[in-house]
Design a protein around this motif. Structure first.
Motif, PDB file in Angstrom:
ATOM      1  N   UNK A  10     -41.931 -29.431  21.139  1.00 30.18           N
ATOM      2  CA  UNK A  10     -42.231 -28.489  20.061  1.00 30.18           C
ATOM      3  C   UNK A  10     -40.969 -28.214  19.253  1.00 30.18           C
ATOM      4  N   UNK A  11     -41.148 -27.952  17.957  1.00 32.18           N
ATOM      5  CA  UNK A  11     -40.044 -27.584  17.076  1.00 32.18           C
ATOM      6  C   UNK A  11     -40.444 -26.396  16.217  1.00 32.18           C
ATOM      7  N   UNK A  12     -39.648 -25.339  16.289  1.00 28.20           N
ATOM      8  CA  UNK A  12     -39.878 -24.149  15.467  1.00 28.20           C
ATOM      9  C   UNK A  12     -38.988 -24.219  14.241  1.00 28.20           C
TER      10      UNK A  12
ATOM     11  N   UNK B 129     -35.996 -11.732  13.243  1.00 26.31           N
ATOM     12  CA  UNK B 129     -36.177 -12.900  14.078  1.00 26.31           C
ATOM     13  C   UNK B 129     -37.662 -13.093  14.305  1.00 26.31           C
ATOM     14  N   UNK B 130     -38.073 -14.345  14.440  1.00 30.23           N
ATOM     15  CA  UNK B 130     -39.485 -14.673  14.530  1.00 30.23           C
ATOM     16  C   UNK B 130     -39.764 -15.461  15.809  1.00 30.23           C
ATOM     17  N   UNK B 131     -41.022 -15.416  16.218  1.00 32.14           N
ATOM     18  CA  UNK B 131     -41.366 -16.169  17.414  1.00 32.14           C
ATOM     19  C   UNK B 131     -42.816 -16.594  17.447  1.00 32.14           C
ATOM     20  N   UNK B 132     -43.069 -17.644  18.202  1.00 30.40           N
ATOM     21  CA  UNK B 132     -44.426 -18.072  18.565  1.00 30.40           C
ATOM     22  C   UNK B 132     -44.633 -17.727  20.034  1.00 30.40           C
ATOM     23  N   UNK B 133     -45.766 -17.137  20.309  1.00 28.70           N
ATOM     24  CA  UNK B 133     -46.167 -16.799  21.667  1.00 28.70           C
ATOM     25  C   UNK B 133     -47.542 -17.386  21.903  1.00 28.70           C
ATOM     26  N   UNK B 134     -47.924 -17.470  23.186  1.00 31.82           N
ATOM     27  CA  UNK B 134     -49.270 -17.949  23.493  1.00 31.82           C
ATOM     28  C   UNK B 134     -49.847 -17.156  24.647  1.00 31.82           C
ATOM     29  N   UNK B 135     -51.157 -17.113  24.662  1.00 28.46           N
ATOM     30  CA  UNK B 135     -51.844 -16.335  25.689  1.00 28.46           C
ATOM     31  C   UNK B 135     -53.156 -16.988  26.045  1.00 28.46           C
ATOM     32  N   UNK B 136     -53.434 -17.016  27.342  1.00 26.04           N
ATOM     33  CA  UNK B 136     -54.732 -17.453  27.842  1.00 26.04           C
ATOM     34  C   UNK B 136     -55.358 -16.275  28.572  1.00 26.04           C
TER      35      UNK B 136
ATOM     36  N   UNK C 139     -33.888 -17.419  14.852  1.00 29.35           N
ATOM     37  CA  UNK C 139     -33.178 -16.298  14.255  1.00 29.35           C
ATOM     38  C   UNK C 139     -33.419 -16.257  12.745  1.00 29.35           C
ATOM     39  N   UNK C 140     -32.773 -15.337  12.079  1.00 29.40           N
ATOM     40  CA  UNK C 140     -33.098 -15.043  10.687  1.00 29.40           C
ATOM     41  C   UNK C 140     -32.927 -16.217   9.734  1.00 29.40           C
ATOM     42  N   UNK C 141     -31.942 -17.082   9.987  1.00 30.63           N
ATOM     43  CA  UNK C 141     -31.691 -18.182   9.047  1.00 30.63           C
ATOM     44  C   UNK C 141     -32.025 -19.544   9.628  1.00 30.63           C
ATOM     45  N   UNK C 142     -32.599 -19.561  10.824  1.00 29.53           N
ATOM     46  CA  UNK C 142     -33.001 -20.826  11.415  1.00 29.53           C
ATOM     47  C   UNK C 142     -31.915 -21.555  12.173  1.00 29.53           C
ATOM     48  N   UNK C 143     -30.723 -20.992  12.232  1.00 30.56           N
ATOM     49  CA  UNK C 143     -29.607 -21.684  12.872  1.00 30.56           C
ATOM     50  C   UNK C 143     -29.711 -21.669  14.395  1.00 30.56           C
TER      51      UNK C 143
ATOM     52  N   UNK D  22     -38.064  -6.770  15.138  1.00 32.28           N
ATOM     53  CA  UNK D  22     -37.055  -6.043  14.368  1.00 32.28           C
ATOM     54  C   UNK D  22     -35.649  -6.456  14.762  1.00 32.28           C
ATOM     55  N   UNK D  23     -34.914  -7.012  13.814  1.00 41.79           N
ATOM     56  CA  UNK D  23     -33.588  -7.543  14.095  1.00 41.79           C
ATOM     57  C   UNK D  23     -33.534  -9.006  13.737  1.00 41.79           C
ATOM     58  N   UNK D  24     -32.326  -9.458  13.423  1.00 44.78           N
ATOM     59  CA  UNK D  24     -32.176 -10.818  12.909  1.00 44.78           C
ATOM     60  C   UNK D  24     -31.938 -11.866  13.981  1.00 44.78           C
ATOM     61  N   UNK D  25     -31.658 -11.446  15.204  1.00 43.80           N
ATOM     62  CA  UNK D  25     -31.275 -12.385  16.251  1.00 43.80           C
ATOM     63  C   UNK D  25     -32.459 -13.195  16.759  1.00 43.80           C
ATOM     64  N   UNK D  26     -32.151 -14.301  17.409  1.00 44.30           N
ATOM     65  CA  UNK D  26     -33.193 -15.156  17.963  1.00 44.30           C
ATOM     66  C   UNK D  26     -33.973 -14.425  19.060  1.00 44.30           C
ATOM     67  N   UNK D  27     -33.347 -13.462  19.679  1.00 45.14           N
ATOM     68  CA  UNK D  27     -34.017 -12.702  20.744  1.00 45.14           C
ATOM     69  C   UNK D  27     -34.812 -11.514  20.236  1.00 45.14           C
TER      70      UNK D  27
END
Length: 126
Positions: free
Chosen positions: A68-70, A33-40, A52-56, A100-105
């Motif tokens: 925003x759209x991921x 699973x992938x994510x965008x984060x931000x920091x100031x 999640x792994x397949x975008x669903x 690590x892991x395929x879930x959105x979380x």
């Protein structure tokens, strides 16, 4: 060796758009699973959006919903963040993460176990 590389940041005026890209190599891309984060400076790193792994399945922080759209392209090992109607509060360093892991979380469970990029700066002026 895992490499995570963001691109696409820049300076825009409020109401403008940017598209961030993230290239990840050295791992089995669709196992993560992938994510965008931000920091100031002076604030904690916060989630922007995860996928999640397949975008669903996707998840967004409330402040960016509807703007925003991921997305991800597993054939190219790429992840994207389309950012529209940008606001000054969106100003931050944006970082790409693989959890690590395929879930959105997956990128949220234990951020210390994520693979991270160096970030790309987004600056929105009023």
């Amino acid at each position: 060796q895992v490499r995570v590389q963001e691109s696409g940041g820049g300076s825009v005026q409020a109401g403008g758009s940017l598209r961030l890209s993230c290239k990840i190599s050295g791992l089995t891309f669709d196992d993560y699973g992938l994510g965008w984060f931000r920091q100031v400076p002076g604030k904690e790193r916060e989630e922007v959006a995860c996928i999640n792994w397949n975008g669903a399945n996707t998840h967004y922080v409330d402040s960016v919903k509807g703007r925003f759209t991921i997305s991800r392209d597993n054939a190219e090992n790429m992840m994207y963040l389309q950012m529209n109607n940008l606001k000054p509060d969106d100003t931050a360093m944006y970082l790409c993460a693989a959890g690590p892991g395929a879930a959105v979380t997956a990128p949220l469970v234990d951020m210390a176990k994520n693979y991270w990029g160096q970030g790309t700066q987004v600056t929105v002026s009023s």
